[in-house]
Design an enzyme around this catalytic site. Structure first.
Site, PDB file in Angstrom:
ATOM      1  N   GLU A 235       3.499  -3.858  -8.675  1.00 11.98           N
ATOM      2  CA  GLU A 235       2.843  -3.625  -7.330  1.00 11.98           C
ATOM      3  C   GLU A 235       1.323  -4.024  -7.812  1.00 11.98           C
ATOM      4  O   GLU A 235       0.421  -2.998  -7.293  1.00 11.98           O
ATOM      5  CB  GLU A 235       2.830  -2.063  -7.334  1.00 11.98           C
ATOM      6  CG  GLU A 235       4.156  -1.496  -6.536  1.00 11.98           C
ATOM      7  CD  GLU A 235       4.278  -2.327  -4.951  1.00 11.98           C
ATOM      8  OE1 GLU A 235       3.340  -2.557  -4.603  1.00 11.98           O
ATOM      9  OE2 GLU A 235       5.347  -2.367  -4.535  1.00 11.98           O
TER      10      GLU A 235
ATOM     11  N   ASN B  87       0.929  -1.232  -0.129  1.00 14.60           N
ATOM     12  CA  ASN B  87      -0.062  -0.010   0.089  1.00 14.60           C
ATOM     13  C   ASN B  87       0.723   1.311   0.043  1.00 14.60           C
ATOM     14  O   ASN B  87       0.535   2.263  -0.956  1.00 14.60           O
ATOM     15  CB  ASN B  87      -1.133   0.088   1.317  1.00 14.60           C
ATOM     16  CG  ASN B  87      -1.964  -1.100   1.018  1.00 14.60           C
ATOM     17  OD1 ASN B  87      -2.178  -1.576   0.161  1.00 14.60           O
ATOM     18  ND2 ASN B  87      -2.445  -1.570   2.581  1.00 14.60           N
TER      19      ASN B  87
HETATM   20  P1  TGC Z   1      -7.039 -11.669   0.220  1.00 13.83           P
HETATM   21  O1  TGC Z   1      -7.823 -13.075   0.661  1.00 13.83           O
HETATM   22  O2  TGC Z   1      -7.793 -10.932  -0.901  1.00 13.83           O
HETATM   23  O3  TGC Z   1      -6.769 -11.046   1.281  1.00 13.83           O
HETATM   24  C1  TGC Z   1      -6.270 -11.602   2.586  1.00 13.83           C
HETATM   25  C2  TGC Z   1      -6.213 -10.581   3.405  1.00 13.83           C
HETATM   26  O4  TGC Z   1      -5.354  -9.426   3.257  1.00 13.83           O
HETATM   27  C3  TGC Z   1      -6.387  -8.225   3.009  1.00 13.83           C
HETATM   28  N1  TGC Z   1      -5.803  -7.496   2.170  1.00 13.83           N
HETATM   29  C4  TGC Z   1      -5.256  -6.335   2.442  1.00 13.83           C
HETATM   30  N2  TGC Z   1      -4.890  -5.761   3.370  1.00 13.83           N
HETATM   31  C5  TGC Z   1      -4.246  -4.530   3.458  1.00 13.83           C
HETATM   32  N3  TGC Z   1      -3.728  -3.966   2.197  1.00 13.83           N
HETATM   33  C6  TGC Z   1      -4.198  -4.753   1.014  1.00 13.83           C
HETATM   34  N4  TGC Z   1      -3.296  -4.179  -0.144  1.00 13.83           N
HETATM   35  C7  TGC Z   1      -4.525  -5.774   1.183  1.00 13.83           C
HETATM   36  N5  TGC Z   1      -5.106  -6.704  -0.001  1.00 13.83           N
HETATM   37  C8  TGC Z   1      -5.780  -7.578   0.725  1.00 13.83           C
HETATM   38  C9  TGC Z   1      -7.540  -8.726   2.912  1.00 13.83           C
HETATM   39  O5  TGC Z   1      -8.815  -7.766   3.164  1.00 13.83           O
HETATM   40  C10 TGC Z   1      -7.717  -9.949   3.569  1.00 13.83           C
HETATM   41  O6  TGC Z   1      -7.947  -9.615   5.066  1.00 13.83           O
HETATM   42  P2  TGC Z   1      -8.851 -10.635   5.985  1.00 13.83           P
HETATM   43  O7  TGC Z   1      -9.148  -9.734   7.412  1.00 13.83           O
HETATM   44  O8  TGC Z   1     -10.254 -10.701   5.389  1.00 13.83           O
HETATM   45  O9  TGC Z   1      -8.125 -11.820   6.127  1.00 13.83           O
HETATM   46  O10 TGC Z   1      -5.526 -12.240  -0.168  1.00 13.83           O
HETATM   47  P3  TGC Z   1      -5.293 -12.966  -1.962  1.00 13.83           P
HETATM   48  O11 TGC Z   1      -4.031 -13.801  -1.372  1.00 13.83           O
HETATM   49  O12 TGC Z   1      -6.387 -13.563  -2.478  1.00 13.83           O
HETATM   50  O13 TGC Z   1      -4.861 -11.709  -2.397  1.00 13.83           O
HETATM   51  C11 TGC Z   1      -5.456 -11.244  -3.227  1.00 13.83           C
HETATM   52  C12 TGC Z   1      -4.540  -9.972  -4.234  1.00 13.83           C
HETATM   53  C13 TGC Z   1      -4.521 -10.460  -5.560  1.00 13.83           C
HETATM   54  C14 TGC Z   1      -5.455  -8.763  -4.002  1.00 13.83           C
HETATM   55  C15 TGC Z   1      -3.192  -9.971  -3.651  1.00 13.83           C
HETATM   56  O14 TGC Z   1      -2.532 -11.227  -3.861  1.00 13.83           O
HETATM   57  C16 TGC Z   1      -2.422  -8.843  -4.478  1.00 13.83           C
HETATM   58  O15 TGC Z   1      -2.372  -7.845  -4.344  1.00 13.83           O
HETATM   59  N6  TGC Z   1      -1.701  -9.092  -5.692  1.00 13.83           N
HETATM   60  C17 TGC Z   1      -0.760  -8.425  -6.540  1.00 13.83           C
HETATM   61  C18 TGC Z   1       0.638  -8.549  -6.026  1.00 13.83           C
HETATM   62  C19 TGC Z   1       1.459  -7.456  -5.918  1.00 13.83           C
HETATM   63  O16 TGC Z   1       1.317  -6.595  -5.819  1.00 13.83           O
HETATM   64  N7  TGC Z   1       2.945  -7.621  -6.012  1.00 13.83           N
HETATM   65  C20 TGC Z   1       3.663  -6.441  -5.766  1.00 13.83           C
HETATM   66  C21 TGC Z   1       5.157  -7.112  -5.584  1.00 13.83           C
HETATM   67  S1  TGC Z   1       6.271  -5.673  -4.928  1.00 13.83           S
HETATM   68  C22 TGC Z   1       6.431  -4.991  -6.340  1.00 13.83           C
HETATM   69  O17 TGC Z   1       5.853  -5.203  -7.409  1.00 13.83           O
HETATM   70  C23 TGC Z   1       7.666  -3.852  -6.129  1.00 13.83           C
HETATM   71  S2  TGC Z   1       7.732  -2.911  -7.556  1.00 13.83           S
HETATM   72  C24 TGC Z   1       8.796  -1.853  -7.332  1.00 13.83           C
HETATM   73  C25 TGC Z   1       8.241  -0.506  -6.766  1.00 13.83           C
HETATM   74  O18 TGC Z   1       7.470  -0.175  -5.899  1.00 13.83           O
HETATM   75  O19 TGC Z   1       8.671   0.520  -7.553  1.00 13.83           O
HETATM   76  P1  FAD Z   2       1.248 -12.754 -13.715  1.00  9.66           P
HETATM   77  O1  FAD Z   2       0.683 -12.665 -12.320  1.00  9.66           O
HETATM   78  O2  FAD Z   2       1.666 -14.147 -14.222  1.00  9.66           O
HETATM   79  O3  FAD Z   2       0.112 -12.015 -14.768  1.00  9.66           O
HETATM   80  C1  FAD Z   2       0.251 -12.118 -16.015  1.00  9.66           C
HETATM   81  C2  FAD Z   2      -1.135 -11.437 -16.480  1.00  9.66           C
HETATM   82  O4  FAD Z   2      -2.344 -12.377 -16.014  1.00  9.66           O
HETATM   83  C3  FAD Z   2      -1.438 -10.101 -16.261  1.00  9.66           C
HETATM   84  O5  FAD Z   2      -1.819  -9.359 -17.457  1.00  9.66           O
HETATM   85  C4  FAD Z   2      -2.317 -10.184 -14.900  1.00  9.66           C
HETATM   86  O6  FAD Z   2      -3.064  -9.107 -14.858  1.00  9.66           O
HETATM   87  C5  FAD Z   2      -3.084 -11.402 -15.496  1.00  9.66           C
HETATM   88  N1  FAD Z   2      -4.017 -12.012 -14.437  1.00  9.66           N
HETATM   89  C6  FAD Z   2      -3.173 -12.662 -13.558  1.00  9.66           C
HETATM   90  N2  FAD Z   2      -4.247 -13.297 -12.374  1.00  9.66           N
HETATM   91  C7  FAD Z   2      -5.235 -12.866 -12.915  1.00  9.66           C
HETATM   92  C8  FAD Z   2      -6.845 -12.809 -12.558  1.00  9.66           C
HETATM   93  N3  FAD Z   2      -7.193 -13.532 -11.304  1.00  9.66           N
HETATM   94  N4  FAD Z   2      -7.649 -12.232 -13.463  1.00  9.66           N
HETATM   95  C9  FAD Z   2      -7.466 -11.469 -14.550  1.00  9.66           C
HETATM   96  N5  FAD Z   2      -6.271 -11.428 -15.060  1.00  9.66           N
HETATM   97  C10 FAD Z   2      -5.017 -11.839 -14.146  1.00  9.66           C
HETATM   98  N6  FAD Z   2       8.215  -7.998  -7.496  1.00  9.66           N
HETATM   99  C11 FAD Z   2       8.679  -7.836  -5.815  1.00  9.66           C
HETATM  100  O7  FAD Z   2       8.365  -8.583  -5.296  1.00  9.66           O
HETATM  101  N7  FAD Z   2       9.696  -7.037  -5.614  1.00  9.66           N
HETATM  102  C12 FAD Z   2      10.319  -6.059  -6.541  1.00  9.66           C
HETATM  103  O8  FAD Z   2      10.985  -5.224  -6.111  1.00  9.66           O
HETATM  104  C13 FAD Z   2       9.560  -5.962  -7.934  1.00  9.66           C
HETATM  105  N8  FAD Z   2       9.971  -5.182  -8.859  1.00  9.66           N
HETATM  106  C14 FAD Z   2       9.664  -5.225 -10.249  1.00  9.66           C
HETATM  107  C15 FAD Z   2      10.456  -4.551 -11.019  1.00  9.66           C
HETATM  108  C16 FAD Z   2      10.124  -4.705 -12.467  1.00  9.66           C
HETATM  109  C17 FAD Z   2      10.687  -3.855 -13.643  1.00  9.66           C
HETATM  110  C18 FAD Z   2       8.964  -5.557 -13.017  1.00  9.66           C
HETATM  111  C19 FAD Z   2       8.564  -5.755 -14.252  1.00  9.66           C
HETATM  112  C20 FAD Z   2       8.014  -6.410 -11.841  1.00  9.66           C
HETATM  113  C21 FAD Z   2       8.642  -6.142 -10.450  1.00  9.66           C
HETATM  114  N9  FAD Z   2       7.998  -6.980  -9.472  1.00  9.66           N
HETATM  115  C22 FAD Z   2       8.725  -7.006  -8.120  1.00  9.66           C
HETATM  116  C23 FAD Z   2       7.011  -8.125  -9.981  1.00  9.66           C
HETATM  117  C24 FAD Z   2       5.834  -7.621 -10.108  1.00  9.66           C
HETATM  118  O9  FAD Z   2       5.240  -7.247  -8.759  1.00  9.66           O
HETATM  119  C25 FAD Z   2       4.988  -8.567 -10.841  1.00  9.66           C
HETATM  120  O10 FAD Z   2       5.615  -8.584 -12.076  1.00  9.66           O
HETATM  121  C26 FAD Z   2       3.683  -8.359 -10.911  1.00  9.66           C
HETATM  122  O11 FAD Z   2       2.947  -8.629  -9.420  1.00  9.66           O
HETATM  123  C27 FAD Z   2       2.723  -9.411 -11.688  1.00  9.66           C
HETATM  124  O12 FAD Z   2       3.147 -10.695 -11.624  1.00  9.66           O
HETATM  125  P2  FAD Z   2       3.577 -11.427 -13.073  1.00  9.66           P
HETATM  126  O13 FAD Z   2       4.464 -10.631 -13.607  1.00  9.66           O
HETATM  127  O14 FAD Z   2       4.027 -12.890 -12.518  1.00  9.66           O
HETATM  128  O15 FAD Z   2       2.205 -11.631 -13.769  1.00  9.66           O
END
Ligand code: TGC
Ligand code: FAD
Length: 406
Positions: free
Chosen positions: A385, A262
């Site tokens: 994210e 967040n």
């Molecule tokens: P789900 O069952 O939906 O939720 C479990 C519990 O967590 C709560 N929750 C949150 N709470 C606070 N903040 C959030 N953003 C929350 N999202 C969910 C939810 O209410 C629930 O609470 P409770 O009390 O009911 O137990 O969990 P799920 O495992 O099914 O996950 C759902 C989903 C798809 C939303 C989640 O997995 C997700 O956000 N996926 C996206 C993954 C993602 O964003 N990865 C980022 C990796 S880091 C990165 O990309 C860094 S980039 C570098 C930079 O920032 O520049």
């Molecule tokens: P996938 O999850 O495999 O998704 C592939 C496609 O399927 C997407 O279009 C998605 O929207 C779609 N999809 C998936 N599930 C569903 C659904 N349920 N319904 C509909 N469509 C769906 N991660 C970290 O932990 N730390 C970092 O510092 C970090 N830095 C990053 C830097 C860069 C440059 C990049 C590119 C990524 C980084 N990430 C990091 C990873 C990033 O958070 C993931 O790439 C992102 O969460 C998506 O995961 P994925 O690439 O595996 O795609």
């Protein structure tokens, strides 16, 4: 560097930029910021103009992160700037957002560096760490003397981190960590990694330090987006982690990891506006000077329509950010509101970058102008994210009470 001879009579970006960027503020949102917030914004704006813009295209071409800027970010106090204590200034959420906006006006890689360091490394240590972890890491991370990364994503678990297979098994006063994390920003340049792993007590966060036996990192090559940023794979093979490196407050498992997301998503919502502002600014100046059919292309209705769309969406995004910042400052923000701003602002910035590229014609595909760089960077923002689709489904669940994931 490859030399390039322009084929257009329009002044190139370096010349256009001779005029200091004064900002795009159609609705006088500036008046709604405090003096301190404006001061912070202007300080970072001047830093970006003087120290980032002159070097960033070269780094983008070479695919390198400008490491020399890290201590400067520390001196400016922008790393973890919205956190309190342990060497962090505790500025307002709006001031923090404006920092992200200005850094991303320079490059998304620079904002990503600051986002990861502040929101994904310093925040979890501040929120979930022991006193020793806070004292040991936060002041050095704030000064830019140490660098951190955040490992949540795995090769087979991106949007669905709950499926992760990286595992930490307790052995006396140590944990043994096995698995890997992919796409990790700052990975190979980090002194400490906040790593999320499955344990007998659910998913927990660990501080894995550079040099710990069994921990290696490698850089991912061949990126066409976020080239001025380090993206890595982290590999753990029987990596021994002392028990005191467990973040104790992460007993809430993925909820603790989501709390970090967040913070970062908040910064991305602001950052995307910065990238869009640059694209609009360049496209407007170009359109006013580029002459076709005997007059500036800015005079054509179709070009005006694009520019007006860009202006409108940037103005809406600025207001969205300000209100989100106020809600966050008052601790009244729900994570779905952060999702909406990340989803909308990145989507609109991506569209704006493409429109700016169109307005520049052929000149839009070369890096003499920053537009193509921002356009490519925004592909990463759209994905990391939480992808655009994932945030759409998060909001869908919030308003319908029906989960599309389960
Ligand atoms: P789900 O069952 O939906 O939720 C479990 C519990 O967590 C709560 N929750 C949150 N709470 C606070 N903040 C959030 N953003 C929350 N999202 C969910 C939810 O209410 C629930 O609470 P409770 O009390 O009911 O137990 O969990 P799920 O495992 O099914 O996950 C759902 C989903 C798809 C939303 C989640 O997995 C997700 O956000 N996926 C996206 C993954 C993602 O964003 N990865 C980022 C990796 S880091 C990165 O990309 C860094 S980039 C570098 C930079 O920032 O520049
Ligand atoms: P996938 O999850 O495999 O998704 C592939 C496609 O399927 C997407 O279009 C998605 O929207 C779609 N999809 C998936 N599930 C569903 C659904 N349920 N319904 C509909 N469509 C769906 N991660 C970290 O932990 N730390 C970092 O510092 C970090 N830095 C990053 C830097 C860069 C440059 C990049 C590119 C990524 C980084 N990430 C990091 C990873 C990033 O958070 C993931 O790439 C992102 O969460 C998506 O995961 P994925 O690439 O595996 O795609």
């Amino acid at each position: 560097m490859v030399s390039f001879t322009p084929k257009t009579s329009v002044p190139f970006f370096a010349e256009i930029e001779m005029e200091r960027f004064t900002g795009l503020d159609y609705y006088r949102v500036d008046e709604l910021y405090t003096d301190e917030e404006r001061l912070v914004r202007n300080t970072v704006r001047d830093f970006v103009d003087a120290e980032v813009l002159p070097i960033i295209e070269a780094h983008h071409r070479q695919g390198t992160f400008p490491l020399a800027l890290i201590p400067r970010l520390g001196e400016l106090g922008v790393l973890g700037a919205n956190l309190q204590g342990y060497g962090c200034p505790g500025i307002t959420e709006v001031a923090y957002g404006l920092i992200m906006q200005e850094l991303e006006r320079g490059d998304s890689g620079l904002r990503s560096f600051a986002s990861v360091q502040g929101a994904l490394v310093m925040f979890p240590i501040r929120a979930f760490g022991t006193e020793a972890q806070k004292i040991g890491w936060l002041p050095r991370l704030a000064r830019g003397e140490k660098v951190g990364c955040f490992g949540l994503t795995e090769p087979d678990y991106g949007s669905d981190p709950g499926g992760m297979v990286t595992k930490a098994v307790r052995r006396g006063d140590h944990y043994i960590l096995n698995g890997s994390k992919l796409w990790i920003t700052n990975g190979t340049i980090s002194d400490v990694a906040v790593v999320w792993a499955r344990t007998d007590e659910g998913i927990r966060g660990f501080l894995v330090e550079k040099g710990m036996p069994g921990f290696t990192a490698r850089e991912i090559e061949g990126k066409f987006s976020l080239r001025a940023s380090v993206t890595s794979e982290l590999i753990f093979q029987d990596c021994r982690i002392p028990r005191e490196n467990l973040l104790p407050g992460t007993a809430q498992g993925l909820k603790a990891a989501f709390a970090c997301l967040n913070q970062a998503r908040y910064g991305i919502a602001w950052g995307a506006v910065g990238a869009a502002m640059t694209c609009y600014d360049v496209a407007l100046k170009y359109a006013k000077t580029r002459v076709q059919f005997g007059r500036p292309i800015a005079g054509f209705q179709l070009v005006q329509q694009k520019l007006v769309y860009m202006l409108t969406e940037i103005t809406k995004a600025q207001l969205l950010c300000l209100r989100l910042g106020q809600l966050k400052q008052a601790e009244h923000v729900h994570h779905t509101q952060v999702s909406l701003a990340k989803m909308n602002n990145v989507d609109k910035a991506r569209e704006i970058a493409r429109l700016a590229r169109e307005i520049l014609g052929a000149a839009g595909i070369v890096d003499e102008y920053p537009v193509i760089r921002h356009m490519l960077n925004l592909e990463t923002l759209y994905t990391y994210e939480g992808t655009h689709d994932i945030h759409t489904l998060v909001l869908g669940q919030d308003i319908t009470d029906l989960s599309a994931f389960a």
